[in-house]
Design a protein around this motif. Structure first.
Motif, PDB file in Angstrom:
ATOM      1  N   ASP A  44      39.122  45.975  39.891  1.00  0.00           N
ATOM      2  CA  ASP A  44      39.019  45.052  41.015  1.00  0.00           C
ATOM      3  C   ASP A  44      40.348  44.772  41.696  1.00  0.00           C
ATOM      4  O   ASP A  44      40.439  43.850  42.494  1.00  0.00           O
ATOM      5  N   ILE A  45      41.381  45.549  41.415  1.00  0.00           N
ATOM      6  CA  ILE A  45      42.700  45.263  41.968  1.00  0.00           C
ATOM      7  C   ILE A  45      42.665  45.268  43.489  1.00  0.00           C
ATOM      8  O   ILE A  45      43.215  44.392  44.135  1.00  0.00           O
ATOM      9  N   GLY A  46      41.998  46.222  44.099  1.00  0.00           N
ATOM     10  CA  GLY A  46      41.971  46.289  45.550  1.00  0.00           C
ATOM     11  C   GLY A  46      40.831  45.513  46.175  1.00  0.00           C
ATOM     12  O   GLY A  46      40.796  45.314  47.368  1.00  0.00           O
ATOM     13  N   ARG A  47      39.879  45.073  45.377  1.00  0.00           N
ATOM     14  CA  ARG A  47      38.709  44.394  45.910  1.00  0.00           C
ATOM     15  C   ARG A  47      38.686  42.937  45.498  1.00  0.00           C
ATOM     16  O   ARG A  47      39.246  42.544  44.503  1.00  0.00           O
ATOM     17  N   GLY A  48      38.008  42.141  46.278  1.00  0.00           N
ATOM     18  CA  GLY A  48      37.799  40.756  45.917  1.00  0.00           C
ATOM     19  C   GLY A  48      39.030  39.881  46.037  1.00  0.00           C
ATOM     20  O   GLY A  48      39.107  38.844  45.387  1.00  0.00           O
ATOM     21  N   PHE A  49      39.985  40.293  46.868  1.00  0.00           N
ATOM     22  CA  PHE A  49      41.213  39.506  46.987  1.00  0.00           C
ATOM     23  C   PHE A  49      40.924  38.130  47.573  1.00  0.00           C
ATOM     24  O   PHE A  49      41.402  37.113  47.060  1.00  0.00           O
ATOM     25  N   LEU A  50      40.138  38.095  48.641  1.00  0.00           N
ATOM     26  CA  LEU A  50      39.841  36.804  49.269  1.00  0.00           C
ATOM     27  C   LEU A  50      39.028  35.904  48.354  1.00  0.00           C
ATOM     28  O   LEU A  50      39.254  34.699  48.304  1.00  0.00           O
ATOM     29  N   SER A  51      38.103  36.497  47.614  1.00  0.00           N
ATOM     30  CA  SER A  51      37.329  35.660  46.692  1.00  0.00           C
ATOM     31  C   SER A  51      38.222  35.128  45.579  1.00  0.00           C
ATOM     32  O   SER A  51      38.059  33.993  45.137  1.00  0.00           O
ATOM     33  N   ALA A  52      39.186  35.917  45.128  1.00  0.00           N
ATOM     34  CA  ALA A  52      40.129  35.436  44.115  1.00  0.00           C
ATOM     35  C   ALA A  52      41.068  34.394  44.708  1.00  0.00           C
ATOM     36  O   ALA A  52      41.464  33.443  44.020  1.00  0.00           O
ATOM     37  N   LEU A  53      41.419  34.552  45.970  1.00  0.00           N
ATOM     38  CA  LEU A  53      42.328  33.615  46.617  1.00  0.00           C
ATOM     39  C   LEU A  53      41.704  32.228  46.735  1.00  0.00           C
ATOM     40  O   LEU A  53      42.378  31.216  46.564  1.00  0.00           O
ATOM     41  N   PHE A  54      40.407  32.187  47.003  1.00  0.00           N
ATOM     42  CA  PHE A  54      39.729  30.907  47.172  1.00  0.00           C
ATOM     43  C   PHE A  54      38.909  30.509  45.947  1.00  0.00           C
ATOM     44  O   PHE A  54      37.987  29.706  46.050  1.00  0.00           O
ATOM     45  N   ASP A  55      39.258  31.066  44.788  1.00  0.00           N
ATOM     46  CA  ASP A  55      38.605  30.706  43.531  1.00  0.00           C
ATOM     47  C   ASP A  55      39.172  29.365  43.073  1.00  0.00           C
ATOM     48  O   ASP A  55      40.297  29.283  42.578  1.00  0.00           O
ATOM     49  N   LEU A  56      38.415  28.309  43.267  1.00  0.00           N
ATOM     50  CA  LEU A  56      38.905  26.963  42.967  1.00  0.00           C
ATOM     51  C   LEU A  56      39.012  26.682  41.476  1.00  0.00           C
ATOM     52  O   LEU A  56      39.677  25.731  41.071  1.00  0.00           O
ATOM     53  N   SER A  57      38.373  27.506  40.648  1.00  0.00           N
ATOM     54  CA  SER A  57      38.457  27.299  39.204  1.00  0.00           C
ATOM     55  C   SER A  57      39.641  28.049  38.581  1.00  0.00           C
ATOM     56  O   SER A  57      39.903  27.900  37.396  1.00  0.00           O
ATOM     57  N   PHE A  58      40.336  28.856  39.369  1.00  0.00           N
ATOM     58  CA  PHE A  58      41.502  29.616  38.919  1.00  0.00           C
ATOM     59  C   PHE A  58      41.179  30.488  37.701  1.00  0.00           C
ATOM     60  O   PHE A  58      41.958  30.559  36.754  1.00  0.00           O
ATOM     61  N   THR A  59      40.041  31.158  37.743  1.00  0.00           N
ATOM     62  CA  THR A  59      39.692  32.064  36.651  1.00  0.00           C
ATOM     63  C   THR A  59      40.236  33.468  36.888  1.00  0.00           C
ATOM     64  O   THR A  59      40.329  34.249  35.949  1.00  0.00           O
ATOM     65  N   ARG A  60      40.595  33.786  38.119  1.00  0.00           N
ATOM     66  CA  ARG A  60      41.177  35.105  38.422  1.00  0.00           C
ATOM     67  C   ARG A  60      42.554  34.907  39.036  1.00  0.00           C
ATOM     68  O   ARG A  60      42.757  34.017  39.862  1.00  0.00           O
ATOM     69  N   PHE A  61      43.488  35.736  38.620  1.00  0.00           N
ATOM     70  CA  PHE A  61      44.874  35.621  39.069  1.00  0.00           C
ATOM     71  C   PHE A  61      45.147  36.593  40.213  1.00  0.00           C
ATOM     72  O   PHE A  61      44.654  37.710  40.216  1.00  0.00           O
ATOM     73  N   ILE A  62      45.974  36.159  41.173  1.00  0.00           N
ATOM     74  CA  ILE A  62      46.375  37.040  42.271  1.00  0.00           C
ATOM     75  C   ILE A  62      47.867  37.331  42.229  1.00  0.00           C
ATOM     76  O   ILE A  62      48.391  38.028  43.078  1.00  0.00           O
ATOM     77  N   THR A  63      48.555  36.797  41.227  1.00  0.00           N
ATOM     78  CA  THR A  63      50.011  36.923  41.151  1.00  0.00           C
ATOM     79  C   THR A  63      50.464  38.375  41.118  1.00  0.00           C
ATOM     80  O   THR A  63      51.409  38.746  41.807  1.00  0.00           O
ATOM     81  N   ARG A  64      49.801  39.194  40.327  1.00  0.00           N
ATOM     82  CA  ARG A  64      50.213  40.607  40.230  1.00  0.00           C
ATOM     83  C   ARG A  64      50.028  41.334  41.556  1.00  0.00           C
ATOM     84  O   ARG A  64      50.801  42.208  41.906  1.00  0.00           O
ATOM     85  N   ARG A  65      48.968  40.976  42.279  1.00  0.00           N
ATOM     86  CA  ARG A  65      48.713  41.634  43.560  1.00  0.00           C
ATOM     87  C   ARG A  65      49.758  41.251  44.609  1.00  0.00           C
ATOM     88  O   ARG A  65      50.095  42.046  45.474  1.00  0.00           O
ATOM     89  N   LEU A  66      50.245  40.014  44.547  1.00  0.00           N
ATOM     90  CA  LEU A  66      51.158  39.526  45.577  1.00  0.00           C
ATOM     91  C   LEU A  66      52.630  39.626  45.191  1.00  0.00           C
ATOM     92  O   LEU A  66      53.491  39.357  46.020  1.00  0.00           O
ATOM     93  N   ALA A  67      52.939  39.996  43.969  1.00  0.00           N
ATOM     94  CA  ALA A  67      54.331  40.022  43.520  1.00  0.00           C
ATOM     95  C   ALA A  67      55.190  40.945  44.387  1.00  0.00           C
ATOM     96  O   ALA A  67      56.297  40.568  44.798  1.00  0.00           O
ATOM     97  N   SER A  68      54.702  42.127  44.692  1.00  0.00           N
ATOM     98  CA  SER A  68      55.501  43.061  45.494  1.00  0.00           C
ATOM     99  C   SER A  68      55.680  42.552  46.918  1.00  0.00           C
ATOM    100  O   SER A  68      56.738  42.753  47.524  1.00  0.00           O
ATOM    101  N   VAL A  69      54.675  41.861  47.448  1.00  0.00           N
ATOM    102  CA  VAL A  69      54.789  41.299  48.799  1.00  0.00           C
ATOM    103  C   VAL A  69      55.846  40.197  48.813  1.00  0.00           C
ATOM    104  O   VAL A  69      56.709  40.150  49.700  1.00  0.00           O
TER     105      VAL A  69
END
Length: 153
Positions: A44-69
């Protein structure tokens, strides 16, 4: 001279697995080559970014995806600050030469030495902070995986 050992053959040939998969009787997560594909977080690295971004329960992390940015944006900001400070220091030092020769030379020399060192240290600190965040997320993910795979008595 010993012959090199070959890796073991799979239990079933890829052609047979792909035929079974196409007929619906195959193994889930195996493509037509017979090689299991990534399933789960890595898939799921390339998919579901927006759903992970607005995951209010913080069950999925986006840090690894955004680190290079974040690192790229930080490098650009440090580069702009370096160029601006370097040019400002040189221009101010040259301007100071008219009224105070020693002060102007000191300002030019300190700009040539201090500004690149501070910029280098800023890059090191930026990298350290981003790596720390990514490592913390990796620890959390591994702990979550370990807890899920641990038997509860």
């Amino acid at each position: 001279m010993t012959e090199p050992t070959l890796p073991p053959l799979p239990e079933r040939p890829a052609e047979e697995v792909s035929r079974d998969t196409a007929s619906g009787a195959g193994i889930a997560g195996v493509d037509d080559t017979g090689v299991p594909r990534l399933v789960g977080d890595l898939d799921d690295i390339g998919r579901g970014f927006l759903s992970a971004l607005f995951d209010l329960s913080f069950t999925r992390f986006i840090t690894r995806r955004l680190a290079s940015v974040f690192y790229l944006v930080g490098l650009v900001a440090i580069g702009i600050a370096f160029i601006a400070t370097f040019l400002w220091g040189l221009i101010s030092g040259i301007g100071s030469l008219w009224w105070n020769v020693g002060g102007g030379i000191a300002l030019i020399l300190s700009t040539l030495i201090v500004v690149p060192v501070v910029a280098f240290l800023a890059v090191v600190v930026l990298r350290f902070i981003i790596e720390s965040g990514v490592a913390l997320v990796a620890i959390a993910e591994n702990t979550e995986r370990t807890a899920a795979n641990t038997e509860h008595d």
